[in-house]
Design a protein around this motif. Structure first.
Motif, PDB file in Angstrom:
ATOM      1  N   GLY A 132       0.806  -1.211   0.000  1.00 53.03           N
ATOM      2  CA  GLY A 132       0.000   0.000   0.000  1.00 53.03           C
ATOM      3  C   GLY A 132       0.837   1.257   0.000  1.00 53.03           C
ATOM      4  N   ALA A 133       2.116   1.156  -0.361  1.00 54.17           N
ATOM      5  CA  ALA A 133       3.014   2.317  -0.344  1.00 54.17           C
ATOM      6  C   ALA A 133       2.513   3.389  -1.299  1.00 54.17           C
ATOM      7  N   ARG A 134       2.552   4.624  -0.854  1.00 55.31           N
ATOM      8  CA  ARG A 134       2.084   5.724  -1.676  1.00 55.31           C
ATOM      9  C   ARG A 134       3.220   6.723  -1.888  1.00 55.31           C
ATOM     10  N   GLN A 135       3.156   7.877  -1.266  1.00 54.55           N
ATOM     11  CA  GLN A 135       4.148   8.916  -1.511  1.00 54.55           C
ATOM     12  C   GLN A 135       5.442   8.625  -0.744  1.00 54.55           C
ATOM     13  N   VAL A 136       6.560   9.083  -1.298  1.00 54.96           N
ATOM     14  CA  VAL A 136       7.855   8.908  -0.645  1.00 54.96           C
ATOM     15  C   VAL A 136       8.608  10.234  -0.662  1.00 54.96           C
ATOM     16  N   CYS A 137       9.545  10.392   0.285  1.00 53.64           N
ATOM     17  CA  CYS A 137      10.414  11.564   0.307  1.00 53.64           C
ATOM     18  C   CYS A 137      11.734  11.171   0.949  1.00 53.64           C
ATOM     19  N   MET A 138      12.701  12.052   0.872  1.00 51.52           N
ATOM     20  CA  MET A 138      14.042  11.797   1.395  1.00 51.52           C
ATOM     21  C   MET A 138      14.451  12.914   2.354  1.00 51.52           C
ATOM     22  N   ASP A 139      15.366  12.565   3.301  1.00 52.34           N
ATOM     23  CA  ASP A 139      16.003  13.619   4.084  1.00 52.34           C
ATOM     24  C   ASP A 139      17.419  13.817   3.563  1.00 52.34           C
ATOM     25  N   ARG A 140      18.135  14.773   4.142  1.00 47.31           N
ATOM     26  CA  ARG A 140      19.459  15.136   3.618  1.00 47.31           C
ATOM     27  C   ARG A 140      20.530  14.085   3.896  1.00 47.31           C
ATOM     28  N   GLU A 141      20.229  13.104   4.745  1.00 50.11           N
ATOM     29  CA  GLU A 141      21.156  12.009   5.002  1.00 50.11           C
ATOM     30  C   GLU A 141      20.888  10.803   4.104  1.00 50.11           C
ATOM     31  N   GLY A 142      19.899  10.921   3.225  1.00 56.50           N
ATOM     32  CA  GLY A 142      19.598   9.825   2.312  1.00 56.50           C
ATOM     33  C   GLY A 142      18.618   8.801   2.849  1.00 56.50           C
ATOM     34  N   ARG A 143      18.001   9.089   4.000  1.00 53.12           N
ATOM     35  CA  ARG A 143      16.969   8.190   4.512  1.00 53.12           C
ATOM     36  C   ARG A 143      15.672   8.415   3.744  1.00 53.12           C
ATOM     37  N   ALA A 144      14.980   7.314   3.432  1.00 50.87           N
ATOM     38  CA  ALA A 144      13.715   7.389   2.701  1.00 50.87           C
ATOM     39  C   ALA A 144      12.551   7.253   3.668  1.00 50.87           C
ATOM     40  N   TYR A 145      11.502   8.020   3.428  1.00 52.84           N
ATOM     41  CA  TYR A 145      10.287   8.006   4.240  1.00 52.84           C
ATOM     42  C   TYR A 145       9.129   7.631   3.318  1.00 52.84           C
ATOM     43  N   VAL A 146       8.423   6.552   3.648  1.00 48.69           N
ATOM     44  CA  VAL A 146       7.382   6.032   2.765  1.00 48.69           C
ATOM     45  C   VAL A 146       6.060   5.947   3.521  1.00 48.69           C
ATOM     46  N   ALA A 147       4.998   6.509   2.944  1.00 50.53           N
ATOM     47  CA  ALA A 147       3.660   6.440   3.538  1.00 50.53           C
ATOM     48  C   ALA A 147       3.040   5.090   3.199  1.00 50.53           C
ATOM     49  N   THR A 148       2.764   4.267   4.220  1.00 44.49           N
ATOM     50  CA  THR A 148       2.173   2.945   4.019  1.00 44.49           C
ATOM     51  C   THR A 148       1.015   2.761   4.989  1.00 44.49           C
ATOM     52  N   ARG A 149       0.332   1.629   4.886  1.00 39.79           N
ATOM     53  CA  ARG A 149      -0.795   1.377   5.787  1.00 39.79           C
ATOM     54  C   ARG A 149      -0.337   1.079   7.210  1.00 39.79           C
ATOM     55  N   MET A 150       0.957   0.793   7.414  1.00 41.26           N
ATOM     56  CA  MET A 150       1.471   0.553   8.758  1.00 41.26           C
ATOM     57  C   MET A 150       1.991   1.824   9.410  1.00 41.26           C
ATOM     58  N   GLY A 151       2.066   2.908   8.653  1.00 45.31           N
ATOM     59  CA  GLY A 151       2.632   4.154   9.144  1.00 45.31           C
ATOM     60  C   GLY A 151       3.720   4.627   8.198  1.00 45.31           C
ATOM     61  N   VAL A 152       4.528   5.566   8.649  1.00 43.81           N
ATOM     62  CA  VAL A 152       5.656   6.039   7.844  1.00 43.81           C
ATOM     63  C   VAL A 152       6.839   5.118   8.100  1.00 43.81           C
ATOM     64  N   GLN A 153       7.242   4.367   7.073  1.00 45.62           N
ATOM     65  CA  GLN A 153       8.389   3.478   7.202  1.00 45.62           C
ATOM     66  C   GLN A 153       9.645   4.236   6.789  1.00 45.62           C
ATOM     67  N   VAL A 154      10.652   4.224   7.679  1.00 43.42           N
ATOM     68  CA  VAL A 154      11.894   4.968   7.457  1.00 43.42           C
ATOM     69  C   VAL A 154      13.000   3.974   7.118  1.00 43.42           C
ATOM     70  N   PHE A 155      13.692   4.209   5.999  1.00 43.72           N
ATOM     71  CA  PHE A 155      14.739   3.320   5.512  1.00 43.72           C
ATOM     72  C   PHE A 155      16.099   4.006   5.549  1.00 43.72           C
ATOM     73  N   ASP A 156      17.141   3.233   5.864  1.00 41.26           N
ATOM     74  CA  ASP A 156      18.492   3.785   5.771  1.00 41.26           C
ATOM     75  C   ASP A 156      18.970   3.703   4.328  1.00 41.26           C
ATOM     76  N   ARG A 157      20.205   4.145   4.078  1.00 41.04           N
ATOM     77  CA  ARG A 157      20.712   4.186   2.706  1.00 41.04           C
ATOM     78  C   ARG A 157      20.923   2.802   2.112  1.00 41.04           C
ATOM     79  N   ASN A 158      20.926   1.756   2.973  1.00 42.76           N
ATOM     80  CA  ASN A 158      21.073   0.387   2.482  1.00 42.76           C
ATOM     81  C   ASN A 158      19.734  -0.307   2.265  1.00 42.76           C
ATOM     82  N   GLY A 159      18.633   0.455   2.357  1.00 45.76           N
ATOM     83  CA  GLY A 159      17.330  -0.111   2.072  1.00 45.76           C
ATOM     84  C   GLY A 159      16.691  -0.858   3.222  1.00 45.76           C
ATOM     85  N   ARG A 160      17.217  -0.708   4.436  1.00 46.20           N
ATOM     86  CA  ARG A 160      16.676  -1.423   5.602  1.00 46.20           C
ATOM     87  C   ARG A 160      15.762  -0.515   6.406  1.00 46.20           C
TER      88      ARG A 160
END
Length: 262
Positions: A183-211
């Motif tokens: 159910g992932a929808r919009q995504v954005c990044m911070d200046r450290e390269g972490r990704a923030y993804v809007a999903t049905r579980m909440g905002v999932q935050v990923f490090d630069r290695n995709g974890r």
């Protein structure tokens, strides 16, 4: 915020002001610091995508009209591309538009289009399962494309001519036990390269290695609703905004957002 609406993507401009859209009516509003809504523009109703460009214009992918429209700060509109129904988009610092498109009910029909500034659109990726949000890493070398109907976010190398290559399923989205897609929808990044993804579980935050390093939950009253929009806003880009159901939430964070146009 809205009495009758589903969640929709949001976007912030160079001053940190956040804009959102009521998909049931197509009204785009600017959210004041007090939380009040200020009318900005109107587009056709639908789950349209929003993103700001380096020129200060708000770009909107109108699904119903299969086009991309850009609004200047005064709200005047100009059509910049036609013939594509975008579900997610981002605009680079050069003014190039990357836009996702897919056909409802057809797995692996998803595509990514590049619309160069002043040029014709061209296909740069395909075979995706419901691609939604897109976002560049801070260095501009990689493009994250989230799959709404799958479990992955794909990572692509961005070439000097804007084309994409070596796409891999890099980000793994967590899902509830009752779901078989993110159910992932919009995504954005911070200046450290972490990704923030809007999903049905909440905002999932990923490090630069995709974890996944954390999942920011929504309020208990909104847990049954799908998160759709996520972006950084505020004067310093350190306020995280999300949309779900009929509401917009915000919280201050230590990270600082990095929009594609920067």
């Amino acid at each position: 915020v809205y009495a009758h609406a589903t969640a929709a993507p949001i976007a912030s401009d160079g001053r940190g002001r956040v804009f959102d859209m009521n998909p049931a009516e197509g009204n785009i509003h600017r959210i004041a610091a007090s939380g009040e809504l200020e009318t900005f523009a109107t587009v056709s109703p639908g789950d349209n995508a929003l993103a700001f460009g380096p020129d200060g214009r708000l770009y909107v992918a109108e699904i119903a009209r299969r086009r991309v429209v850009a609004f200047d700060p005064s709200g005047r509109a100009k059509v910049v591309a036609e013939g594509v129904a975008g579900h997610g988009l981002t605009v680079t610092h050069q003014g190039d538009i990357y836009l996702t498109e897919w056909e409802v009910g057809r797995a692996d029909s998803g595509r990514v289009w590049l619309i160069p500034a002043g040029g014709e659109k061209r296909l740069v990726a395909e075979g995706l399962n419901g691609p939604s949000g897109v976002s560049f890493t801070p260095d501009g070398l990689w493009l994250l494309v989230a799959e709404q109907k799958g479990h992955h976010g794909w990572n692509y190398q961005v070439q000097p001519d804007g084309s994409l290559r070596d796409g891999i399923p890099f980000y793994w989205f967590h899902v509830p036990d009752s779901a078989n897609d993110s159910g992932a929808r919009q995504v954005c990044m911070d200046r450290e390269g972490r990704a923030y993804v809007a999903t049905r579980m909440g905002v999932q935050v990923f490090d630069r290695n995709g974890r996944v390093t954390s999942i920011l939950p929504v309020l208990p009253t909104a847990r049954s609703q799908q998160l759709a929009g996520v972006c950084f806003g505020g004067p310093n880009g350190q306020t995280l905004y999300v949309t779900t159901g009929t509401r917009v939430y915000r919280r201050n964070v230590a990270a600082q957002g990095m929009p594609g146009w920067a």
